[in-house]
Design an enzyme around this catalytic site. Sequence first.
Site, PDB file in Angstrom:
ATOM      1  N   VAL A   9       0.837  -1.197   0.000  1.00 38.21           N
ATOM      2  CA  VAL A   9       0.000   0.000   0.000  1.00 38.21           C
ATOM      3  C   VAL A   9       0.876   1.252   0.000  1.00 38.21           C
ATOM      4  O   VAL A   9       1.879   1.320   0.703  1.00 38.21           O
ATOM      5  CB  VAL A   9      -0.954   0.030   1.214  1.00 38.21           C
ATOM      6  CG1 VAL A   9      -1.999  -1.050   1.108  1.00 38.21           C
ATOM      7  CG2 VAL A   9      -0.191  -0.097   2.526  1.00 38.21           C
ATOM      8  N   ASP A  10       0.493   2.199  -0.831  1.00 35.27           N
ATOM      9  CA  ASP A  10       1.150   3.512  -0.796  1.00 35.27           C
ATOM     10  C   ASP A  10       0.708   4.225   0.478  1.00 35.27           C
ATOM     11  O   ASP A  10      -0.332   3.895   1.066  1.00 35.27           O
ATOM     12  CB  ASP A  10       0.728   4.311  -2.037  1.00 35.27           C
ATOM     13  CG  ASP A  10       1.261   5.728  -2.014  1.00 35.27           C
ATOM     14  OD1 ASP A  10       2.473   5.882  -1.790  1.00 35.27           O
ATOM     15  OD2 ASP A  10       0.469   6.654  -2.211  1.00 35.27           O
TER      16      ASP A  10
END
Length: 615
Positions: free
Chosen positions: A314-315
């Site tokens: 996940v960013d």
Amino acid sequence: MPDILQSTRLRESLPVLLAALAFLCLTGGGILALTDYPELARQVWLVGAGSVFIVLVIDILRALLNGRMGVDAIAALSIGVGLALGENLAAAIVAVMYAGGQLLESFAEGRARRDMTALLGRVSRTAMLYRGDALESVPIEALKPQDRILVRKGEVVPVDGRLLAATAVLDLSALTGESLPVPIQMGHEVPSGCTVLGDAFDLLVLRESKASTYAGIVRLVEQAQASRAPMARLADRYALVFLGITLLLAGGAWWWSGEATRALAVLVVATPCPLILAVPVAVIAGMSRAASLGVLVKTAGALEALAAVTTVVVDKTGTVTSARPEVSEVRPQPGFTSDQVLALAASLDQASGHVAAEALVRAATARGLGLTLPQGVIEEAGRGLSGLVGGVKVVLGGSGYVRSQLLAGEDFARGGIEGGTAVVAVGIDGRAAGLILLSDPLRADAGAAISAFRAGGISRIVMASGDRSDVAEKASASLSLDAVAGDLTPEGKVDLIRRERAGGVVMMVGDGVNDAPALALADVGVAIGARGSAASSEAADVVLLADDLSRLPLACGIARRSRNIARQSAIAGLLLSFSAMVFAAFGYLSPVQGALLQEVIDVAVILNALRALRG
């Protein structure tokens, strides 16, 4: 570009035309046969089956050149042998079943992304070029190193250049993931693809548009898409084994009976329509179910990959965090209160369009503090602003800027401020009044989404961020993550995805242009489409339309259920088809009877596949 679009439209319309032709020829031939025109009926069936057969052979040859062979081979064999033996009706029935399956699969992938149109469209196609003392709008392709251009507030910087103004305030989040505006000083490089938040400035062009930062990201996306091997279709994986069994039974029936029609009957019954039809139906049903939750799965292959995910990357900015700064704390100096400092600072910030100013105004409003209209405001882009609020001189911005306007000996106590925290200093009537701490808070649904991923069987969750490592570590402190990586460029995120793919099927979740290459390389790329960039949505396989991360674990569950139902339908259908093949081998089914029996099997497995629409 028009040629490409025309070619794409032709490919998308071919399954529709083929299915329509096959169906019209089958029904038209049937009407002619019932009205005593049997020979003409045979010719009409020949046209329908022959057209599908030609397209099938072309597709099979193309697949063989790419090292693949699957379900289409049995269908081609059935139609070809049927036409060779004069069993045109049986061949036409098989052609309709095959063309119908192709149409369903084409429909499932009809929402596929266009070739990076939105990514390229982000950059303005023109720039304001100085020619002597005049400005002229020119295509960005015409810009050359040492040209001088004007970039205005709100515009996207078209090419890499060197700043000629004193300061510039830029939004780099699309390129680096940095959530807060970044001030750039004179002489420093300004990358293409960032957005101007402050005043307009002049830029000295350093590179042509094709060599600039943003163009490099476009190339990274294209390379990542090209390097990712597509997952084999579920139907193809079953069909390879089934093809061998079919050929043995058909050949054995012909050798034992001496009747070629028995072999054809076996082939017709063996035509794997439970694979051709039931698997696409289950996949489409799963895609529709996911879409009802606000998760757009672009292709059937993406749904299969989504069902197999073991690792989630996940960013940070805009994905795990809210991507807009919030006031986390107000630290007044002796002689001032926190409400006084915040109220005066927010009143002055009403005159600024800075994203941090918006945070101060929101915080003051939430506390119910009355705001006063400022007067005589002077803003120095990237440094701070000053003005009068109710007759009081207020100055705020970076500590150095504010300190330069305070009385001698005045300073701020900065002890206990964690790394990665943005700080706004406030001075009132020449005195150090206080510090306002800003943070990029976690999304409210981030923790629940991480927990749901764990509960759904995801074994590894990693955060990837373009922010500094200390900022990324701080943001992830309350989350149950397996690893955190900061200071990542777009290339760094691609390298991270490549490493993680060595250990499992990877889903990447992001929302910025800087995430697009990693989204393209991951087994499943998920873009936060509700507020993310068009580039990330185009590069991704899945787009989260609802601004709710908890929908993603649900989508993974839907994908797994759809895959299981597709397998059930395929296995049950193939077992029924195998039983019918045995009957056909012993002469109990003619080719036409076998084709009709296959239709009954198709209906049964399709009804089972439609269960993917529920639950």
